[in-house]
Every structure is written in structure tokens, then in C-alpha cells.
Design a protein around this motif. Structure first.
Motif, PDB file in Angstrom:
ATOM      1  N   GLY A 101      20.396 -41.980  24.235  1.00 46.55           N
ATOM      2  CA  GLY A 101      21.464 -41.871  23.267  1.00 46.55           C
ATOM      3  C   GLY A 101      21.338 -40.672  22.362  1.00 46.55           C
ATOM      4  O   GLY A 101      21.879 -40.681  21.252  1.00 46.55           O
ATOM      5  N   MET A 102      20.651 -39.659  22.812  1.00 44.25           N
ATOM      6  CA  MET A 102      20.460 -38.478  21.974  1.00 44.25           C
ATOM      7  C   MET A 102      21.631 -37.516  22.133  1.00 44.25           C
ATOM      8  O   MET A 102      22.128 -37.287  23.231  1.00 44.25           O
ATOM      9  CB  MET A 102      19.146 -37.779  22.332  1.00 44.25           C
ATOM     10  N   GLN A 103      22.055 -36.980  21.013  1.00 42.17           N
ATOM     11  CA  GLN A 103      23.163 -36.043  21.005  1.00 42.17           C
ATOM     12  C   GLN A 103      22.691 -34.698  20.464  1.00 42.17           C
ATOM     13  O   GLN A 103      22.073 -34.637  19.397  1.00 42.17           O
ATOM     14  CB  GLN A 103      24.301 -36.580  20.135  1.00 42.17           C
ATOM     15  N   GLU A 104      22.988 -33.643  21.199  1.00 44.77           N
ATOM     16  CA  GLU A 104      22.579 -32.307  20.783  1.00 44.77           C
ATOM     17  C   GLU A 104      23.429 -31.851  19.612  1.00 44.77           C
ATOM     18  O   GLU A 104      24.653 -32.019  19.610  1.00 44.77           O
ATOM     19  CB  GLU A 104      22.731 -31.339  21.960  1.00 44.77           C
ATOM     20  N   THR A 105      22.780 -31.319  18.607  1.00 42.07           N
ATOM     21  CA  THR A 105      23.510 -30.883  17.426  1.00 42.07           C
ATOM     22  C   THR A 105      23.481 -29.363  17.302  1.00 42.07           C
ATOM     23  O   THR A 105      22.591 -28.698  17.846  1.00 42.07           O
ATOM     24  CB  THR A 105      22.908 -31.504  16.158  1.00 42.07           C
ATOM     25  N   GLU A 106      24.440 -28.860  16.561  1.00 40.92           N
ATOM     26  CA  GLU A 106      24.522 -27.418  16.357  1.00 40.92           C
ATOM     27  C   GLU A 106      23.359 -26.935  15.496  1.00 40.92           C
ATOM     28  O   GLU A 106      23.008 -27.566  14.500  1.00 40.92           O
ATOM     29  CB  GLU A 106      25.826 -27.058  15.648  1.00 40.92           C
ATOM     30  N   LEU A 107      22.782 -25.815  15.889  1.00 40.19           N
ATOM     31  CA  LEU A 107      21.840 -25.135  15.014  1.00 40.19           C
ATOM     32  C   LEU A 107      22.652 -24.346  14.005  1.00 40.19           C
ATOM     33  O   LEU A 107      23.658 -23.723  14.351  1.00 40.19           O
ATOM     34  CB  LEU A 107      20.940 -24.203  15.820  1.00 40.19           C
ATOM     35  N   SER A 108      22.246 -24.401  12.772  1.00 41.19           N
ATOM     36  CA  SER A 108      23.010 -23.718  11.733  1.00 41.19           C
ATOM     37  C   SER A 108      22.938 -22.211  11.904  1.00 41.19           C
ATOM     38  O   SER A 108      22.038 -21.678  12.564  1.00 41.19           O
ATOM     39  CB  SER A 108      22.480 -24.104  10.357  1.00 41.19           C
ATOM     40  N   MET A 109      23.889 -21.527  11.311  1.00 39.73           N
ATOM     41  CA  MET A 109      23.859 -20.079  11.329  1.00 39.73           C
ATOM     42  C   MET A 109      22.614 -19.558  10.627  1.00 39.73           C
ATOM     43  O   MET A 109      22.105 -18.491  10.958  1.00 39.73           O
ATOM     44  CB  MET A 109      25.117 -19.518  10.659  1.00 39.73           C
ATOM     45  N   SER A 110      22.119 -20.324   9.668  1.00 42.15           N
ATOM     46  CA  SER A 110      20.872 -19.937   9.003  1.00 42.15           C
ATOM     47  C   SER A 110      19.726 -19.887  10.000  1.00 42.15           C
ATOM     48  O   SER A 110      18.888 -18.989   9.952  1.00 42.15           O
ATOM     49  CB  SER A 110      20.542 -20.929   7.885  1.00 42.15           C
ATOM     50  N   SER A 111      19.682 -20.857  10.922  1.00 33.48           N
ATOM     51  CA  SER A 111      18.631 -20.887  11.944  1.00 33.48           C
ATOM     52  C   SER A 111      18.681 -19.640  12.810  1.00 33.48           C
ATOM     53  O   SER A 111      17.660 -19.005  13.080  1.00 33.48           O
ATOM     54  CB  SER A 111      18.777 -22.130  12.822  1.00 33.48           C
ATOM     55  N   LEU A 112      19.879 -19.296  13.260  1.00 37.34           N
ATOM     56  CA  LEU A 112      20.030 -18.126  14.126  1.00 37.34           C
ATOM     57  C   LEU A 112      19.704 -16.847  13.358  1.00 37.34           C
ATOM     58  O   LEU A 112      19.103 -15.914  13.897  1.00 37.34           O
ATOM     59  CB  LEU A 112      21.452 -18.074  14.672  1.00 37.34           C
ATOM     60  N   TYR A 113      20.100 -16.834  12.105  1.00 39.25           N
ATOM     61  CA  TYR A 113      19.812 -15.669  11.279  1.00 39.25           C
ATOM     62  C   TYR A 113      18.311 -15.471  11.101  1.00 39.25           C
ATOM     63  O   TYR A 113      17.802 -14.351  11.175  1.00 39.25           O
ATOM     64  CB  TYR A 113      20.500 -15.827   9.928  1.00 39.25           C
ATOM     65  N   GLN A 114      17.597 -16.560  10.837  1.00 41.79           N
ATOM     66  CA  GLN A 114      16.149 -16.465  10.632  1.00 41.79           C
ATOM     67  C   GLN A 114      15.448 -15.906  11.863  1.00 41.79           C
ATOM     68  O   GLN A 114      14.523 -15.101  11.754  1.00 41.79           O
ATOM     69  CB  GLN A 114      15.561 -17.835  10.274  1.00 41.79           C
ATOM     70  N   ALA A 115      15.886 -16.317  13.056  1.00 42.16           N
ATOM     71  CA  ALA A 115      15.290 -15.817  14.291  1.00 42.16           C
ATOM     72  C   ALA A 115      15.506 -14.314  14.430  1.00 42.16           C
ATOM     73  O   ALA A 115      14.567 -13.557  14.708  1.00 42.16           O
ATOM     74  CB  ALA A 115      15.883 -16.555  15.496  1.00 42.16           C
ATOM     75  N   ASN A 116      16.745 -13.882  14.240  1.00 44.83           N
ATOM     76  CA  ASN A 116      17.045 -12.459  14.356  1.00 44.83           C
ATOM     77  C   ASN A 116      16.342 -11.627  13.296  1.00 44.83           C
ATOM     78  O   ASN A 116      15.809 -10.558  13.583  1.00 44.83           O
ATOM     79  CB  ASN A 116      18.563 -12.244  14.261  1.00 44.83           C
ATOM     80  N   LEU A 117      16.333 -12.130  12.074  1.00 43.46           N
ATOM     81  CA  LEU A 117      15.729 -11.385  10.991  1.00 43.46           C
ATOM     82  C   LEU A 117      14.234 -11.209  11.208  1.00 43.46           C
ATOM     83  O   LEU A 117      13.689 -10.121  11.002  1.00 43.46           O
ATOM     84  CB  LEU A 117      15.984 -12.095   9.661  1.00 43.46           C
ATOM     85  N   MET A 118      13.569 -12.276  11.644  1.00 39.49           N
ATOM     86  CA  MET A 118      12.133 -12.193  11.872  1.00 39.49           C
ATOM     87  C   MET A 118      11.823 -11.205  12.989  1.00 39.49           C
ATOM     88  O   MET A 118      10.889 -10.407  12.898  1.00 39.49           O
ATOM     89  CB  MET A 118      11.576 -13.574  12.227  1.00 39.49           C
ATOM     90  N   ALA A 119      12.619 -11.241  14.066  1.00 38.29           N
ATOM     91  CA  ALA A 119      12.406 -10.311  15.182  1.00 38.29           C
ATOM     92  C   ALA A 119      12.565  -8.872  14.736  1.00 38.29           C
ATOM     93  O   ALA A 119      11.803  -7.986  15.140  1.00 38.29           O
ATOM     94  CB  ALA A 119      13.373 -10.627  16.314  1.00 38.29           C
ATOM     95  N   GLU A 120      13.551  -8.624  13.874  1.00 37.54           N
ATOM     96  CA  GLU A 120      13.786  -7.268  13.404  1.00 37.54           C
ATOM     97  C   GLU A 120      12.622  -6.733  12.591  1.00 37.54           C
ATOM     98  O   GLU A 120      12.380  -5.528  12.551  1.00 37.54           O
ATOM     99  CB  GLU A 120      15.060  -7.231  12.556  1.00 37.54           C
ATOM    100  N   LYS A 121      11.883  -7.598  11.944  1.00 35.97           N
ATOM    101  CA  LYS A 121      10.794  -7.175  11.085  1.00 35.97           C
ATOM    102  C   LYS A 121       9.494  -6.936  11.846  1.00 35.97           C
ATOM    103  O   LYS A 121       8.519  -6.462  11.270  1.00 35.97           O
ATOM    104  CB  LYS A 121      10.552  -8.227   9.991  1.00 35.97           C
ATOM    105  N   LEU A 122       9.446  -7.294  13.129  1.00 38.53           N
ATOM    106  CA  LEU A 122       8.200  -7.220  13.891  1.00 38.53           C
ATOM    107  C   LEU A 122       8.208  -6.070  14.887  1.00 38.53           C
ATOM    108  O   LEU A 122       9.257  -5.739  15.460  1.00 38.53           O
ATOM    109  CB  LEU A 122       7.968  -8.533  14.650  1.00 38.53           C
ATOM    110  N   PRO A 123       7.049  -5.445  15.117  1.00 38.41           N
ATOM    111  CA  PRO A 123       6.955  -4.432  16.169  1.00 38.41           C
ATOM    112  C   PRO A 123       7.351  -5.049  17.517  1.00 38.41           C
ATOM    113  O   PRO A 123       7.033  -6.197  17.782  1.00 38.41           O
ATOM    114  CB  PRO A 123       5.468  -4.039  16.157  1.00 38.41           C
TER     115      PRO A 123
END
Length: 524
Positions: A470-492
Motif C-alpha cells: 500500500g505504499m504510494q510514491e510521493t513527489e520530492l520537493s523542489m527544495s530536494s532537487l535544488y539541494q542535489a544540484n547545488l551540492m554537485a555544483e560546489k564539488l570538483p
């Protein structure tokens, strides 16, 4: 200042957003048509599970072709090997996809696969000769790139011979692969080195020779033990591979989103390892003045290494004290996951409950009764969210050919990332490749039955499995996606990280090759 604090200092609060037999005329079986056997074998493996998708065994077989690549130009070879190549196979397209003059491992594997398919459809010798192997069709590549493409071709040819138990012919091909490969060379040479070793182990096992490798379960247990304790290797790799760091931030944000408004929070972690994710979580909570958490409880679940789990707890408590946060840390130990029960947890109805599972479920795919027991308990305690991170590849196909090729692409991306992010002489790189990747490749390629402990499936399979609870997949917030992109941009090397959505699931990759999936679930 930690990367997380720096992130918040520069961008504001954690949640703030910017924008594979037929006879020829001589009565001989051709290579190209031989692969039709594998195609038939694959189709049987694919269709059988669809008879009963409610059978748990079925969900973890080939319910769908696992490959990312199709090659319509070679339609005369109707086998899974045609999946090795994308529709665009020109030299210019490959170079464009490799993002520069240097070919990525993915591009080399596809070109080696194209050459393999071409050799299957012709009557050339099994072993490619090193002098001008491709004629004009591959002109423009460097000598080393040609050798690397040839190496992948002969590795695939060897795997074909193994599937037909033509061990002598396969061994000759592997002898040639060993000439071209090296555990200290470029990514393709290193990748082929470990796949060649695994193919030799598979031949030994099928010939009745006792493997020198030992027990797969023991190797995996040793790896898990090392990952539980901070050590130079795991720390160095974590810091250098951007997709490892970037992949944790959106998971943490999904937890933060789920417990918003609560003053008491309880996180059940199914695979806490060194607990870095909870350091990030506590920093996230502390950085948001509108998120007031009076108490944070973390329960780490384990079946072994209790002392190391407690050491992780000590480190997290010390960190919590440094930021004036009230943290309670508990360890829930079970010798067998069949003993996993609700009363292992100090549950409080006033707590916002969440479950965090980072690469914790795949180890139970071969023990499906344990996996079902775990999920039933989680369903009963009904957390606000269950955050799940797993490998974004199907490395559990019962069909050896499928498993071999998917693993070649998957680990090829890892070897490629280590090439870009660590020096070739880096001791931590050598340890990672031999101990972690080498053992995993051995399990996927050489082992069967209980010894094949490394089993991964993609998000489509997990969706079918989770739906049973009975598990339902939920949307990841835009904040989640932003954090992933932002962290990647800061790393070599972060620019080589890729982020794509598969429905509501975030797929984190390296130069387009899927590595990890991140998804969030609620119970209906």
C-alpha cells in the motif's frame, strides 16, 4: 565551515529555491544466429514473471529489458546484445556524448559492443587482431582508444563462449584481454581486469573447480564492517565522488519536509553506516528557525556490528551537543530480520516518525521472507515518510548475459568517475576498486545461488514490490532537487553528475549513466 553551513549562508534557508541457431549453407551455426538462443532465453525470463506479478520471486526477475541502449541499425541481430548501442553510433555523436575529445567508458563500451555485434554477424576469427581492427569505420580514434574498444569486444566474445561452456576458447580470449588490461591502467583497462578475473572464476566454478575467491557472503560482511567505521578509504571516496555527497542532500530534505511542524522527531535508519546523513539532518534542522525540534531520536537497525553502531551513535551525540540539540540514539539489534518487530522501537505517538533506508533493502532480495517481514513492520508503524535510496540498475537478472552487460555499464561509470576524481596512484582508489568493486563484480558475474549476494534491481521493480504494501510514491520537493544540484555544483567533477526524474523518483547518475535512485513513500 561545513559545506552544509556554507550552502545555507550563501543561499539562505535549506528550503529556499532559485529558479543473441540457424545453419548457414555449409551447415555451420553462425555467431549471429547463435545469439538467437540468448534472445529466446531472455524472452522466457522476461515473460515468465508476467504470469504472476503477485509472486515475489517474479518481481525480482526480468520483468522488463534492463538495458538503456537500443541499436535499430543492426536489426538483423535480434538479441539483447543489440541493446549495447544507442541509435546514434557515429564517431561524431559518440564524441559529443563523451563531452569532449576524451571518450567516456560508456562510449567505449558501446563502441566495443558495436564491434562485437559486427563480428557476430560476420565470419571473422574470434580474437580481434591488434593491427587496424576496424578499418576506416573507426578512423580518428587514438591508438589507445582503439585498444580499449578492442578490449571490450574480446571481453564480450569471451562471455559468449562462457555461456556455451566453451571454456578453452573463452580462456584464450581472456588471455588476450589480460594483455590489454591492468589494475592500474585507464578506466577501461581496470574495468576489464576485474571482469576478466570474474569470468575466469565463473569458468572454474562451472568446471567444478573450488573457487579461490571464497564465500561471497563473507566478503560482503567484511565490506559492510569497513563502511561502518570511518577510515581513509571510505572517507576519501565519499569526499571525491560528487554523486555520493549530492545524493544524500535530497534524501535529507525529504525527511525535513515530512516532519515539518513537529516538535518531536524519530528517525528509524535501516543502514546507518557512519551516520553522515544525520549530521546533515541536524544541520538542516538547526539552520531553519521556523523548524523547532525539541527532541530528535534516531534508532539504528542492525543484524551485526553492534559495537560499531554504538560508536556511530557516540559521534552523532557529540555532534548534537556541539549545536545544542537534544539527541537520543538507540540501537535495535536483531540476529535475523525474521525477528524484526515493532517492539524494538520506543515509539511515541507524539513523535513524527520517518524511516530512512539508504542501500539497505537490496541485501535482502535473496532473502525475500526477511524483506517482507521488514516491510510489514514498517507498514504497521506507519511512518510519515519512508525515504529509499538504492542502485539504479538491474544487476539481478537470472539471465547471465543481461546481468553481465548491465554490470559492465554500471561499474564502467564508477571506474570512469574514479579516473576523473582521484589520481591513478591513489591507494584509496586501488582499495575501492579491488575490495568493493572487484568483489561486487565477482558476485554478479561468477557466483550463483546463495553466493550471488550482490543483487540490485531498478526503481520499476521496487515500485511493484512496494505497491503490495500500500505504499504510494510521493513527489520530492523542489527544495530536494535544488539541494542535489547545488551540492554537485560546489564539488570538483560535480558537472559530470546528472539528475533526472523517473516519474517521481530522482535518478542520480554519472555522465548520464544511472547510479542511484532516490524516492519517497507514504503508506495509504
Amino acid at each position: 565551515m561545513s559545506p552544509f553551513n556554507q550552502l545555507n549562508k550563501e543561499e539562505g534557508s535549506f528550503g529556499k529555491l532559485p529558479q543473441l541457431w540457424e545453419e548457414d549453407d555449409s551447415g555451420n551455426k553462425s555467431k549471429a544466429t547463435r545469439w538467437l538462443l540468448f534472445s529466446t532465453q531472455y524472452q522466457q525470463a522476461e515473460q515468465e514473471p508476467q504470469k504472476d506479478l503477485h509472486n515475489l520471486d517474479s518481481l525480482f526477475l526480468d520483468t522488463a529489458p534492463p538495458f538503456r541502449y537500443q541499436m535499430h541499425e543492426l536489426a538483423d541481430i535480434e538479441s539483447q546484445y543489440s541493446e549495447l548501442i544507442k541509435p546514434h553510433t557515429s564517431q561524431d555523436a559518440v564524441r559529443h556524448e563523451a563531452r569532449g575529445p576524451k571518450l567516456s567508458t560508456d562510449a567505449v563500451i558501446r563502441l566495443g559492443g558495436e564491434r562485437f555485434i559486427q563480428s557476430c554477424s560476420s565470419s571473422v576469427n574470434d580474437i580481434s587482431m591488434p593491427t587496424h581492427p576496424y578499418g576506416g569505420s573507426f578512423s580518428g580514434f587514438t591508438d589507445q582508444e582503439v585498444k580499449d574498444i578492442e578490449l571490450i569486444e574480446n571481453l564480450l566474445l569471451s562471455a559468449e563462449k562462457v555461456t556455451h561452456q566453451q571454456f578453452e576458447r573463452s580462456s584464450k580470449l581472456l588471455d588476450w584481454c589480460d594483455v590489454l588490461s591492468s589494475s592500474s591502467g585507464n578506466p577501461i583497462q581496470r574495468l576489464a581486469h576485474y571482469f576478466s578475473k570474474a569470468l575466469r572464476e565463473k569458468m572454474a566454478n562451472e568446471s567444478g573447480i573450488i573457487s579461490s575467491h571464497g564465500s561471497g557472503k563473507k566478503d560482503v560482511a567484511e565490506m559492510e564492517g569497513r563502511m561502518m567505521t570511518p577510515n581513509p578509504t571510505t572517507l576519501s571516496v565519499y569526499q571525491k565522488l560528487p554523486f555520493l555527497q549530492a545524493g544524500q542532500f535530497p534524501g535529507v530534505q525529504a525527511l525535513v519536509d515530512a516532519v515539518a511542524g513537529a516538535t518531536k522527531v524519530h528517525i528509524i535508519d535501516l543502514s546507518i553506516k557512519q551516520g553522515v546523513q544525520h549530521t546533515i539532518l541536524m544541520q538542516a534542522i538547526a539552520s531553519q528557525p521556523n523548524l523547532i525540534i525539541e527532541s530528535l531520536k534516531i534508532t539504528a537497525v542492525g543484524t551485526m556490528f553492534k559495537e560499531k553502531l554504538e560508536q556511530t551513535g557516540d559521534r552523532l551525540r557529540s555532534f548534537a551537543e556541539s549545536i545544542s540539540m537534544c539527541l537520543t540514539f538507540n540501537v535495535a539489534m536483531v540476529e535475523d530480520m525474521l525477528d524484526f518487530k515493532e517492539d524494538l522501537f520506543e515509539l511515541d505517538p507524539d513523535e513524527a516518525l520517518a524511516v530512512y533506508s539508504s542501500h539497505a533493502l537490496w541485501g535482502m532480495i535473496g532473502q525475500q521472507d526477511r524483506l517482507e517481514c521488514l516491510m510489514n513492520v514498517i507498514k504497521n508503524i506507519n511512518p510519515r515518510v519512508m525515504v529509499v535510496s538504492e542502485v539504479a540498475a538491474n544487476l539481478n537478472s537470472p539471465n547471465f548475459v543481461n546481468r553481465f552487460i548491465e554490470a559492465l555499464f554500471f561499474y564502467g561509470a564508477f571506474f570512469d568517475s574514479l579516473e576523473d576524481c582521484l589520481d591513478r596512484e591513489d591507494e584509496n582508489r586501488a582499495i575501492t576498486e579491488s575490495m568493493y568493486f572487484g568483489n561486487a563484480i565477482w558476485s554478479i558475474v561468477a557466483a550463483e545461488g546463495e553466493d550471488r549476494v550482490v543483487r540490485h534491481v531498478n526503481i520499476d521493480v521496487w515500485r511493484k514490490f512496494f505497491a503490495r504494501f500500500g505504499m504510494q510514491e510521493t513527489e520530492l520537493s523542489m527544495s530536494s532537487l535544488y539541494q542535489a544540484n547545488l551540492m554537485a555544483e560546489k564539488l570538483p567533477c560535480g558537472s559530470s553528475c546528472t539528475f533526472d526524474m523517473d516519474e517521481k523518483c530522482l535518478i542520480i547518475g554519472w555522465k548520464g549513466t544511472p547510479i542511484h535512485s532516490l524516492s519517497a513513500w507514504k503508506f495509504s
